[in-house]
Design a protein around this motif. Structure first.
Motif, PDB file in Angstrom:
ATOM      1  N   ASP A  96      -4.827  -0.985   6.503  1.00  0.00           N
ATOM      2  CA  ASP A  96      -3.409   0.163   6.766  1.00  0.00           C
ATOM      3  C   ASP A  96      -2.922   0.109   5.420  1.00  0.00           C
ATOM      4  O   ASP A  96      -2.400  -0.426   4.582  1.00  0.00           O
ATOM      5  CB  ASP A  96      -2.723  -0.697   7.640  1.00  0.00           C
ATOM      6  N   MET A  97      -3.356   1.256   5.239  1.00  0.00           N
ATOM      7  CA  MET A  97      -2.731   2.066   3.941  1.00  0.00           C
ATOM      8  C   MET A  97      -1.479   1.570   3.733  1.00  0.00           C
ATOM      9  O   MET A  97      -1.067   2.189   2.976  1.00  0.00           O
ATOM     10  CB  MET A  97      -4.063   3.325   3.554  1.00  0.00           C
ATOM     11  N   GLY A  98      -1.371   1.584   4.688  1.00  0.00           N
ATOM     12  CA  GLY A  98       0.844   2.588   4.145  1.00  0.00           C
ATOM     13  C   GLY A  98       0.912   3.722   3.713  1.00  0.00           C
ATOM     14  O   GLY A  98      -0.264   4.725   3.165  1.00  0.00           O
ATOM     15  N   ASP A  99       2.137   3.928   2.986  1.00  0.00           N
ATOM     16  CA  ASP A  99       2.432   4.962   2.592  1.00  0.00           C
ATOM     17  C   ASP A  99       1.639   4.588   0.883  1.00  0.00           C
ATOM     18  O   ASP A  99       1.553   3.829   0.620  1.00  0.00           O
ATOM     19  CB  ASP A  99       3.740   5.380   3.005  1.00  0.00           C
ATOM     20  N   SER A 100       1.688   6.592   0.310  1.00  0.00           N
ATOM     21  CA  SER A 100       1.060   5.955  -1.203  1.00  0.00           C
ATOM     22  C   SER A 100       1.767   6.049  -1.841  1.00  0.00           C
ATOM     23  O   SER A 100       3.362   6.008  -2.408  1.00  0.00           O
ATOM     24  CB  SER A 100       0.763   7.323  -0.823  1.00  0.00           C
ATOM     25  N   PRO A 101       1.387   4.516  -2.789  1.00  0.00           N
ATOM     26  CA  PRO A 101       1.799   4.198  -4.159  1.00  0.00           C
ATOM     27  C   PRO A 101       2.466   5.584  -5.317  1.00  0.00           C
ATOM     28  O   PRO A 101       3.181   5.052  -5.930  1.00  0.00           O
ATOM     29  CB  PRO A 101       1.498   3.194  -4.436  1.00  0.00           C
ATOM     30  N   ARG A 102       1.718   6.023  -4.729  1.00  0.00           N
ATOM     31  CA  ARG A 102       1.482   8.015  -6.262  1.00  0.00           C
ATOM     32  C   ARG A 102       1.293   7.185  -7.162  1.00  0.00           C
ATOM     33  O   ARG A 102       1.666   7.301  -8.083  1.00  0.00           O
ATOM     34  CB  ARG A 102       2.542   8.025  -5.967  1.00  0.00           C
ATOM     35  N   ILE A 103       0.184   6.192  -7.231  1.00  0.00           N
ATOM     36  CA  ILE A 103      -0.749   5.664  -8.841  1.00  0.00           C
ATOM     37  C   ILE A 103      -0.440   6.915  -9.576  1.00  0.00           C
ATOM     38  O   ILE A 103      -0.745   6.990 -11.134  1.00  0.00           O
ATOM     39  CB  ILE A 103      -1.374   4.810  -8.371  1.00  0.00           C
ATOM     40  N   LEU A 104      -1.490   8.044  -9.587  1.00  0.00           N
ATOM     41  CA  LEU A 104      -2.546   8.924  -9.985  1.00  0.00           C
ATOM     42  C   LEU A 104      -1.065   9.527  -9.959  1.00  0.00           C
ATOM     43  O   LEU A 104      -0.164   9.921  -9.185  1.00  0.00           O
ATOM     44  CB  LEU A 104      -3.696   9.041  -9.215  1.00  0.00           C
ATOM     45  N   GLY A 105      -0.973  10.969 -11.110  1.00  0.00           N
ATOM     46  CA  GLY A 105      -0.015  11.593 -11.816  1.00  0.00           C
ATOM     47  C   GLY A 105      -0.721  13.213 -10.925  1.00  0.00           C
ATOM     48  O   GLY A 105      -1.401  13.862  -9.945  1.00  0.00           O
ATOM     49  N   ILE A 116      -3.571  -5.431  -1.900  1.00  0.00           N
ATOM     50  CA  ILE A 116      -4.185  -4.485  -2.669  1.00  0.00           C
ATOM     51  C   ILE A 116      -4.883  -3.959  -2.814  1.00  0.00           C
ATOM     52  O   ILE A 116      -5.084  -2.947  -3.626  1.00  0.00           O
ATOM     53  CB  ILE A 116      -4.582  -5.735  -4.097  1.00  0.00           C
ATOM     54  N   ARG A 117      -5.878  -3.526  -1.476  1.00  0.00           N
ATOM     55  CA  ARG A 117      -6.765  -3.115  -1.524  1.00  0.00           C
ATOM     56  C   ARG A 117      -6.117  -1.860  -0.654  1.00  0.00           C
ATOM     57  O   ARG A 117      -6.930  -0.980  -1.200  1.00  0.00           O
ATOM     58  CB  ARG A 117      -7.248  -3.830   0.282  1.00  0.00           C
ATOM     59  N   ALA A 118      -4.712  -1.955  -0.820  1.00  0.00           N
ATOM     60  CA  ALA A 118      -4.463  -0.356  -0.089  1.00  0.00           C
ATOM     61  C   ALA A 118      -4.029   0.282  -1.430  1.00  0.00           C
ATOM     62  O   ALA A 118      -4.207   1.813  -1.520  1.00  0.00           O
ATOM     63  CB  ALA A 118      -3.044  -0.847   0.698  1.00  0.00           C
ATOM     64  N   HIS A 119      -3.551  -0.283  -2.571  1.00  0.00           N
ATOM     65  CA  HIS A 119      -3.151   0.228  -3.418  1.00  0.00           C
ATOM     66  C   HIS A 119      -4.649   0.790  -4.631  1.00  0.00           C
ATOM     67  O   HIS A 119      -4.949   2.102  -4.942  1.00  0.00           O
ATOM     68  CB  HIS A 119      -2.702  -0.577  -4.658  1.00  0.00           C
ATOM     69  N   ALA A 120      -6.064   0.379  -4.193  1.00  0.00           N
ATOM     70  CA  ALA A 120      -7.196   1.030  -4.711  1.00  0.00           C
ATOM     71  C   ALA A 120      -7.775   1.742  -3.651  1.00  0.00           C
ATOM     72  O   ALA A 120      -8.476   2.820  -3.942  1.00  0.00           O
ATOM     73  CB  ALA A 120      -7.923  -0.303  -4.467  1.00  0.00           C
ATOM     74  N   ALA A 121      -7.119   1.452  -2.257  1.00  0.00           N
ATOM     75  CA  ALA A 121      -7.831   3.073  -1.129  1.00  0.00           C
ATOM     76  C   ALA A 121      -6.973   4.447  -1.539  1.00  0.00           C
ATOM     77  O   ALA A 121      -7.761   5.005  -1.103  1.00  0.00           O
ATOM     78  CB  ALA A 121      -7.813   2.629  -0.332  1.00  0.00           C
TER      79      ALA A 121
END
Length: 392
Positions: A383-392, A355-360
Motif C-alpha cells: 500500500d503506497m499510501g500518500d506521496s512523500p513528494r521525494i522528487l522536485g 521503505i518500498r513505498a518510498h521506492a515505489a
C-alpha cells in the motif's frame, strides 16, 4: 551447463584477469526510454540509521547511547535542529544545503524479528512483503519494474563478483559487470576464439560479450588507490553507463555490520558511500539533474548501544536519498520517538513506513508507472499510501 558468469571467470585461462577484492560488488544496468535516471545502492550489513542521521533532538537518545550518535556535541553536522549528519558524511553537507540530499528515518521492509542479513537482503532486493513471496517470485523488484515498461532494452554491462544483484534478476533484459576487470587478448586471439565458438549457442553470446569488454571502454575505468577506491570505481562506472543509454543502475556497498567498535566501522563505510555519491554527481555532469539515488539497507540496528561500543541487528532504519531532481534538505516522514514505550519490541526504532513505498513513489514519478502496477506487480501487496513528494 556452463553459465555465462562461469565462462567469464574461466576466461582467465585465455588471458582474462579480474582484480580480486573481498568487497567487489556486482553491478546491474538496464536501458529504457526517457532521460530520468535511477541508482539504487544496497548497503549490505544493516546500516545504523540512528548513527548516520542522529536524532539528537530526541531527549531519550543520550540514555540509549553512551558514545554513539551524540549529535553536534560529537562532531556531527546539524541538519535541522533535530537531526545531525555523521561526521564521516560531512563532505555531503553542500548537497544538503543545495537540496540534493535527504533521508527517510524510521523505515523498513516488512521483515521482522528474525534479523538475518541474508533473509533481510533477500526481502529488500525481492521487494516482497514476506519471505514466502520472495521464494515464490525469485526475481527482484527492479526487474519487475522493467517488465512493466515498454521499450526496455539490454544496455550491456557485466557481473564478475562474489554475489549476484538479485534486485535486477528476472525475465526482463538486464546484465551486470563489476569494474576493475582487465582483459588481455590480442586481435588474433579474438578472431581465433570467435571461430571456435561461432556455432556454439552457449559460448557465442558470452564470448561476444567478453570481446565487447576487451574492445570497449568498460574495462578502462580506473581509480586512484585509497580507502574509497572501490566505491569510487563503482560510481565512476555507473556514471559512465548512465551518461550513455543506461537509465537504471544498482550496486552494493558492504561493511555496515557494526556489533563492536562501531565508530571506526561505520566511519569507513560512510566514507565509501559519500565518495560514491560525490563521484556520481561529478561524473554525471548535467545528467545529475535528472538522477535520483536511493541508498537502502536490509534493516536497522538496536536503539541501545551494546557493551562493546556497537549495536546489534534491529528493525527500523533509514534510507538516504540524493540527486539533482529531489526535494532535499529535509527529513522525509515522521519520527516515532525513542522512549521505552515507543520502541519496537522494546529494543528497536519503530518503523513508520515501508521503505518500498518510498521506492515505489520515486519510480512512479520518474517513469510514470501506474500505481496499481507498482502495488500489484513490482511490490506485491504494497500500500503506497500518500506521496512523500521525494522528487522536485
Amino acid at each position: 551447463m556452463l553459465s555465462r558468469r562461469l565462462f567469464l571467470k574461466s576466461s582467465a585461462l585465455i588471458g582474462c584477469s579480474a582484480a580480486a577484492h573481498p568487497l567487489l560488488s556486482p553491478m546491474a544496468f538496464a536501458a529504457l526510454p526517457g532521460e530520468n535516471r535511477l541508482v539504487v545502492i544496497i548497503l549490505r550489513g544493516a546500516m545504523d540509521g540512528l548513527d548516520v542521521f542522529q536524532p539528537y533532538g530526541d531527549s531519550n537518545l543520550r540514555g540509549l547511547r553512551r558514545t554513539l550518535s551524540l549529535g553536534p556535541d560529537g562532531g556531527a553536522a546539524d541538519l535541522d535542529g533535530f537531526f545531525a549528519l555523521h561526521p564521516a558524511l560531512a563532505p555531503l553537507m553542500p548537497l544538503w544545503r543545495s537540496g540534493e540530499l535527504a533521508f527517510a528515518p524510521a523505515v523498513s521492509t516488512p521483515y521482522r524479528d528474525q534479523r538475518s542479513h541474508f533473509d533481510g537482503q533477500d526481502l529488500l532486493e525481492a521487494g516482497t512483503g514476506t519471505d514466502v513471496e520472495a521464494m515464490r517470485l525469485r526475481d527482484g523488484w527492479l526487474n519487475r519494474l522493467l517488465q512493466a515498461m515498454p521499450g526496455v532494452q539490454s544496455e550491456t554491462a557485466y557481473s564478475v563478483g562474489l554475489d549476484d544483484m538479485r534486485i535486477l534478476d528476472g525475465a526482463a533484459p538486464a546484465k551486470s559487470w563489476a569494474p576493475q576487470t582487465r582483459f588481455r587478448l590480442s586481435a588474433q586471439g579474438q578472431r581465433l576464439l570467435a571461430d571456435v565458438w561461432h556455432d556454439d549457442p552457449l559460448f557465442r553470446p558470452a564470448g561476444d560479450q567478453a570481446i565487447d569488454i576487451i574492445n570497449g571502454n568498460l574495462a578502462r575505468i580506473e581509480t586512484e588507490a585509497g580507502p574509497t577506491r572501490d566505491a569510487e570505481a563503482l560510481a565512476r562506472f555507473t556514471a559512465d553507463r548512465l551518461n550513455a543509454e543506461t537509465r537504471i543502475a544498482s550496486f552494493s556497498i558492504s561493511g555496515w555490520d557494526s556489533h563492536a567498535r562501531q565508530g571506526p566501522v561505520i566511519e569507513r563505510a560512510l566514507q565509501r558511500l559519500g565518495a560514491a555519491i560525490l563521484t556520481l554527481r561529478a561524473d554525471l555532469g548535467t545528467n545529475w539533474r535528472r538522477t535520483t539515488v536511493l541508498a537502502m539497507t536490509e534493516f536497522g540496528r538496536t536503539a541501545r548501544e551494546n557493551g562493546t561500543g556497537g549495536t546489534d541487528h534491529g528493525t527500523g532504519g533509514a534510507m538516504l536519498v540524493a540527486g539533482g531532481n529531489i526535494r532535499g534538505g529535509r527529513a522525509i516522514g515522521g519520527w516515532p520517538g525513542l522512549a521505552e514505550g515507543d520502541l519496537y519490541a522494546g529494543r528497536d526504532l519503530m518503523p513508520l513506513r515501508d521503505i518500498r513505498a518510498h521506492a515505489a513513489w520515486v519510480m512512479r514519478d520518474l517513469f510514470d508507472i501506474p500505481r496499481d502496477v507498482l502495488e500489484r506487480s513490482v511490490f506485491p501487496g504494497l500500500d503506497m499510501g500518500d506521496s512523500p513528494r521525494i522528487l522536485g
